[in-house]
Design a protein around this motif. Structure first.
Motif, PDB file in Angstrom:
ATOM      1  N   GLY A   1      47.117  32.095  15.673  1.00 48.09           N
ATOM      2  CA  GLY A   1      45.968  31.290  16.081  1.00 48.09           C
ATOM      3  C   GLY A   1      46.040  30.807  17.514  1.00 48.09           C
ATOM      4  N   GLN A   2      47.157  31.046  18.190  1.00 50.88           N
ATOM      5  CA  GLN A   2      47.301  30.653  19.589  1.00 50.88           C
ATOM      6  C   GLN A   2      47.228  31.904  20.463  1.00 50.88           C
ATOM      7  N   GLY A   3      46.259  31.952  21.326  1.00 45.60           N
ATOM      8  CA  GLY A   3      46.106  33.149  22.155  1.00 45.60           C
ATOM      9  C   GLY A   3      45.528  34.276  21.326  1.00 45.60           C
ATOM     10  N   GLY A   4      46.064  35.480  21.530  1.00 43.25           N
ATOM     11  CA  GLY A   4      45.569  36.630  20.793  1.00 43.25           C
ATOM     12  C   GLY A   4      44.933  37.640  21.713  1.00 43.25           C
ATOM     13  N   VAL A   5      44.176  38.546  21.129  1.00 44.93           N
ATOM     14  CA  VAL A   5      43.536  39.626  21.873  1.00 44.93           C
ATOM     15  C   VAL A   5      42.119  39.214  22.259  1.00 44.93           C
ATOM     16  N   LEU A   6      41.763  39.474  23.507  1.00 43.13           N
ATOM     17  CA  LEU A   6      40.391  39.276  23.969  1.00 43.13           C
ATOM     18  C   LEU A   6      39.835  40.633  24.349  1.00 43.13           C
ATOM     19  N   ARG A   7      38.864  41.082  23.596  1.00 44.89           N
ATOM     20  CA  ARG A   7      38.222  42.372  23.885  1.00 44.89           C
ATOM     21  C   ARG A   7      37.002  42.088  24.744  1.00 44.89           C
ATOM     22  N   LEU A   8      37.063  42.555  25.993  1.00 47.62           N
ATOM     23  CA  LEU A   8      36.052  42.222  27.001  1.00 47.62           C
ATOM     24  C   LEU A   8      35.316  43.475  27.447  1.00 47.62           C
ATOM     25  N   ALA A   9      33.997  43.448  27.374  1.00 46.36           N
ATOM     26  CA  ALA A   9      33.172  44.541  27.897  1.00 46.36           C
ATOM     27  C   ALA A   9      32.829  44.233  29.347  1.00 46.36           C
ATOM     28  N   VAL A  10      33.085  45.176  30.232  1.00 42.02           N
ATOM     29  CA  VAL A  10      32.857  44.943  31.658  1.00 42.02           C
ATOM     30  C   VAL A  10      32.014  46.071  32.250  1.00 42.02           C
ATOM     31  N   LEU A  11      31.305  45.731  33.312  1.00 37.66           N
ATOM     32  CA  LEU A  11      30.619  46.748  34.104  1.00 37.66           C
ATOM     33  C   LEU A  11      31.697  47.529  34.838  1.00 37.66           C
ATOM     34  N   PRO A  12      31.674  48.860  34.783  1.00 39.52           N
ATOM     35  CA  PRO A  12      32.799  49.649  35.290  1.00 39.52           C
ATOM     36  C   PRO A  12      33.200  49.343  36.733  1.00 39.52           C
ATOM     37  N   THR A  13      32.244  49.331  37.661  1.00 42.06           N
ATOM     38  CA  THR A  13      32.597  49.138  39.067  1.00 42.06           C
ATOM     39  C   THR A  13      33.001  47.693  39.339  1.00 42.06           C
ATOM     40  N   PHE A  14      32.304  46.750  38.743  1.00 40.10           N
ATOM     41  CA  PHE A  14      32.695  45.348  38.873  1.00 40.10           C
ATOM     42  C   PHE A  14      34.110  45.158  38.337  1.00 40.10           C
ATOM     43  N   GLY A  15      34.387  45.783  37.203  1.00 40.27           N
ATOM     44  CA  GLY A  15      35.711  45.652  36.610  1.00 40.27           C
ATOM     45  C   GLY A  15      36.806  46.211  37.480  1.00 40.27           C
ATOM     46  N   SER A  16      36.610  47.425  37.982  1.00 43.11           N
ATOM     47  CA  SER A  16      37.666  48.077  38.755  1.00 43.11           C
ATOM     48  C   SER A  16      37.826  47.500  40.151  1.00 43.11           C
ATOM     49  N   ARG A  17      36.751  47.036  40.751  1.00 46.87           N
ATOM     50  CA  ARG A  17      36.827  46.599  42.145  1.00 46.87           C
ATOM     51  C   ARG A  17      36.999  45.092  42.319  1.00 46.87           C
ATOM     52  N   TRP A  18      36.463  44.314  41.391  1.00 40.73           N
ATOM     53  CA  TRP A  18      36.559  42.862  41.564  1.00 40.73           C
ATOM     54  C   TRP A  18      37.476  42.212  40.533  1.00 40.73           C
TER      55      TRP A  18
END
Length: 295
Positions: free
Chosen positions: A92-109
């Motif tokens: 219950g502390q922490g865990g996995v965060l599954r995040l959907a990102v815009l590809p270029t925003f994700g890779s560059r920023w």
């Protein structure tokens, strides 16, 4: 109110039988007898009120009802297993965060900054997937998303991260005399289009007071990264967020075609279902990300 649900064992037997199309092999996987699996499937069919399997020339096949049910049950079992494993691993502390990102925003920023998040929150394990369009959180195994557009996402909470400024850019070879003296000169160039932002050129041209240039015409690319590469390759002029092409502008791979930046009416948002606002991984990432952008 009591839920209308069959037993978990019946669903597990059904899922295994679907994957193997064999009660015998499903029984082997679940360490049960073939007759036990058969009884569970029969009980499930009695509960639902319709057959899920049928025999065709001695082969076990799904009925049309069974096919639709199988996909839904597989998703339910996958989510239940993932939630169970996460709780077992992290208590219950922490865990996995599954995040959907815009590809270029994700890779560059985003990704260049994630080292700081990992140092501050070692208890959270990030899992990044790409999404270029809004989606239904109820149908995707995703906890949160980074979205560009208006602050509208049904059933979700939106946290504004940052705006953006867009400007026309292209390969320097297309501008032998330097930046174009007038935006109307773009009529002589190919305009590179981003499929998930189909109005970008039209909005920029309107703001620049340019008429007679078709802002919808030109080759289309699904991801901003592809538009950037097309511009570098000299395929045309692209209207792009400056913060995503700072590096290319600095090293000369791209040049500003018309020095008329436009502040977009939309922005980047961190979005998550309202029901997940208090989940530890979501809360940790939200607070860290808002601090990164100074919100």
């Amino acid at each position: 109110m009591r839920r209308t649900l069959p037993s978990l064992m019946a669903l597990q037997c059904f899922d295994a039988a679907v994957r193997h199309l064999s009660f015998t092999r499903a029984a082997e996987e679940l360490a049960l007898t073939q007759s036990a699996v058969s009884r569970q499937i029969r009980a499930l069919e009695d509960f639902i009120g319709r057959p899920l399997f049928e025999r065709v020339k001695q082969r076990l096949v799904l009925t049309s009802a069974g096919e639709g049910y199988a996909a839904a049950i597989r998703d339910v079992l996958d989510r239940a297993e993932a939630a169970t494993l996460q709780l077992m691993a992290h208590g219950g502390q922490g865990g996995v965060l599954r995040l959907a990102v815009l590809p270029t925003f994700g890779s560059r920023w985003l990704i260049p900054r994630l080292g700081d998040f990992a140092r501050r929150h070692p208890e959270v394990e990030l899992e990044l997937v790409t999404q270029v369009r809004p989606f239904d959180f109820d149908k995707e195994a995703v906890d949160a998303a980074i979205h560009f557009g208006p602050a509208l996402w049904p059933g979700a909470t939106c946290h504004r991260l940052m705006g953006e400024t867009i400007v026309p850019v292209c390969a320097p070879a297309l501008l032998p005399g330097g930046a174009l003296p007038d935006a109307r000169a773009l009529a002589d160039f190919t305009l590179l289009q981003h499929t998930t932002r189909p109005q970008a050129w039209s909005e920029w041209l309107h703001a620049a007071g340019v008429a007679g240039v078709d802002g919808m015409k030109g080759p289309r690319f699904e991801q901003i990264y592809m538009v950037i590469q097309a511009a570098i390759a000299g395929l045309g002029v692209a209207v792009l967020p400056t913060f995503l092409v700072d590096e290319e502008l600095a090293d000369g791979r791209l040049a500003v075609a018309v020095d008329a930046p436009l502040h977009s009416q939309h922005a980047y948002y961190l979005v998550h279902p309202a029901t997940k606002s208090d989940l530890a991984p979501v809360r940790a990432f939200r607070d860290w990300l808002l601090a990164q952008v100074g919100a």
